[in-house]
Write an enzyme that holds these catalytic residues in place. Structure first.
Site, PDB file in Angstrom:
ATOM      1  N   ASP A  13      10.484   7.434  -1.614  1.00 56.63           N
ATOM      2  CA  ASP A  13      12.063   7.626  -2.243  1.00 56.63           C
ATOM      3  C   ASP A  13      12.807   8.797  -1.507  1.00 56.63           C
ATOM      4  OD1 ASP A  13      11.535   5.622  -4.004  1.00 56.63           O
ATOM      5  OD2 ASP A  13      10.654   6.836  -5.328  1.00 56.63           O
ATOM      6  N   LYS A  16      14.472   6.981   3.278  1.00 55.12           N
ATOM      7  CA  LYS A  16      14.235   6.314   4.741  1.00 55.12           C
ATOM      8  C   LYS A  16      15.138   5.262   5.100  1.00 55.12           C
ATOM      9  CE  LYS A  16      10.098   5.625   3.248  1.00 55.12           C
ATOM     10  NZ  LYS A  16      10.190   6.295   2.031  1.00 55.12           N
ATOM     11  N   GLY A  40      12.273   0.157  -2.048  1.00 51.42           N
ATOM     12  CA  GLY A  40      13.596  -0.055  -2.197  1.00 51.42           C
ATOM     13  C   GLY A  40      14.260   0.688  -1.573  1.00 51.42           C
ATOM     14  N   HIS A  41      15.080   0.223  -0.471  1.00 53.92           N
ATOM     15  CA  HIS A  41      15.618   1.019   0.402  1.00 53.92           C
ATOM     16  C   HIS A  41      17.234   0.822   0.256  1.00 53.92           C
ATOM     17  CE1 HIS A  41      12.187   1.475   3.635  1.00 53.92           C
ATOM     18  NE2 HIS A  41      11.850   2.286   2.488  1.00 53.92           N
ATOM     19  N   GLN A 225       7.305   3.842   1.346  1.00 52.67           N
ATOM     20  CA  GLN A 225       6.571   5.104   0.719  1.00 52.67           C
ATOM     21  C   GLN A 225       6.562   6.340   1.263  1.00 52.67           C
ATOM     22  OE1 GLN A 225       5.132   1.476   0.846  1.00 52.67           O
ATOM     23  NE2 GLN A 225       6.278   1.338  -0.851  1.00 52.67           N
TER      24      GLN A 225
END
Ligand code: IMP
Length: 431
Positions: A13, A16, A40-41, A225
């Site tokens: 988180d 990235k 989740g990006h 991650q």
């Protein structure tokens, strides 16, 4: 231009996705190398917010080719949803620019059921997984009983392989976990339908990457991650099941180390973590609440994938030095600097002690990390809202000093800082 790896320097988180989006404008190819839809990006483009779970962030740039590598585990139903959602929003999802490795592994509803059942059985020793079936899918991969994405091109073999898989998993679910079995025929039907949609995206992406690199194209390797969630180098067992560190970019894409010339670590200006496990600089007070936010803003600290509130704390330079070493970081991007505006004092952990003695090496045992005492140093904060600042010179002196301190303590130069979720809220520092 060769390969540039983007890797999380903390517990995931770190931002990235938006950092990959920033660098994607100069890349020919963006290639994701690990994890699945546990990631989740979030990427903001103009007034639009995109939440990507599987497709690399380069998809938001028209000319970029986007690769999902063999190191990933892919839930075909989720990938179909994500691609359809992008298509509906006018993003070009032609298979020419979206490529899925034939060597990635599939996540099925049985993996998801097993993830939930195993977590329930762990009781108070829960890892706090995202319940996306990640661990069970990688378990099958390592056990050499997994289903690979390439099977989706062969319907005559895919359906029987799924039937065998579900029968085996149902025996486990019922006998070991006393859990509900998966509806076999119905699951096979939806997966075969998804396979039909996804088959045109399948490719020998390792070969395509090799050819591209030899032709002088630039490849951005997008991690998921973070270093401390890596299956080997994270705080085992409170980790995910993939190689989230820079080495994972090589094995997760099938490219040789000689192509990599830049490894950018991404760190928040503070630290967050979701799920269970040690967190030396965690703040269980109003300062932690303040870092987390109320959830009213999309950038507040609540999981993109699960909506869980994230645990928040000060920046940990011991973690950053570890990430620098394990990944061979060439530079750091510091995200969410704006969130620290308004603190009178900001702390950074610079050392750990364990039973009163300084620790020379980052602990391999989660139990030890859980018991360390972080030694923090304190710096003056700044009060100004910095969300519209776009140059280093316009940042308050205290914020510039904070960036300098991060570089100094981590031993890695800071190349970019971000002060808000939009593309333009980025401050180049050194390149
Ligand atoms: P899993 O990857 O769902 O098996 O979860 C294992 C651990 O990794 C849990 O602590 C999760 O909260 C954490 N985790 C997995 N993916 C992410 C992510 O994208 N960001 C932050 N934490 C994650």
């Amino acid at each position: 231009m060769p390969a540039h790896v983007i890797v999380g320097a903390q517990w995931g988180d770190e931002g990235k996705g938006r950092v990959a989006d920033w660098f994607a404008k100069d890349a020919d190819i963006v290639a994701r190398y690990a994890g699945g839809d546990n990631a989740g990006h979030t990427v903001r483009v103009g007034n639009d917010t995109f939440k990507l779970h599987l497709v690399p962030s380069g998809v938001l740039y028209g000319s970029t080719i986007n690769i999902m590598g063999n190191g990933m585990v892919v839930n075909p139903l989720k990938l179909v949803d994500e691609l359809r959602g992008l298509d509906e929003r006018g993003i070009d999802i032609d298979p020419v620019r979206i490529r899925l490795s034939r060597r990635a592994h599939l996540i099925t509803p049985a993996h998801i059921a097993l993830d939930g059942a195993r977590e329930a059985q762990r009781g108070s020793g829960k890892i706090g997984t995202t319940k996306r079936g990640i661990g069970p899918a990688y378990t099958d991969k390592a056990a050499r009983s997994g289903l690979r994405t390439g099977l989706m091109e062969h319907p005559e073999r895919f359906a029987p392989a799924l039937r065998e898989h579900f029968n085996r998993k149902n025996r486990q679910l019922e006998a070991l976990y006393n859990a509900e079995p998966i509806a076999v025929d119905q699951s096979i039907d939806v997966l075969v339908e998804a396979a039909d949609y996804l088959a045109p995206f399948l490719a020998d992406v390792d070969f395509e990457l090799y050819e591209a690199l030899r032709a002088g194209k630039s490849v951005l390797c997008e991690g998921a991650q973070g270093t401390l969630l890596d299956i080997d180098h994270g705080n085992y067992p409170y980790v995910t099941s993939s190689s989230a560190t820079a080495g994972g970019a090589l094995t997760g894409l099938g490219i040789g180390p000689q192509w990599v010339d830049r490894i950018t670590g991404v760190t928040k200006a503070y630290t967050t973590r979701v799920g269970a496990g040690p967190f030396p600089t965690e703040l269980d007070d109003e300062r932690g609440d303040r870092l987390r936010g109320t959830g009213a803003n999309p950038w507040d600290e609540y999981g993109t994938t699960t909506g869980r509130p994230r645990r928040c704390g000060w920046l940990d330079a011991v973690v950053l030095r570890y990430a620098a070493r394990i990944n061979g970081l060439t530079d750091l991007v510091v995200t969410k600097l704006d969130i620290l505006s308004g603190f009178d004092e900001i702390e950074i952990a610079d050392e750990y002690t364990h039973h009163g003695e300084p620790l020379a090496v980052f602990p391999s045992e989660a139990d030890t990390l859980d018991r360390v005492e972080p030694i923090t140093l304190s710096m003056p904060g700044w009060q100004e809202d910095i969300m519209s600042v776009t140059t280093l010179a316009d940042l308050p002196q205290a914020a510039r000093d904070y960036i300098d301190k991060i570089a100094d303590l981590s031993g890695v130069p800071v190349s970019l800082a971000t002060v808000g979720p939009a593309r333009h809220q980025s401050i180049p520092i050194a390149d």
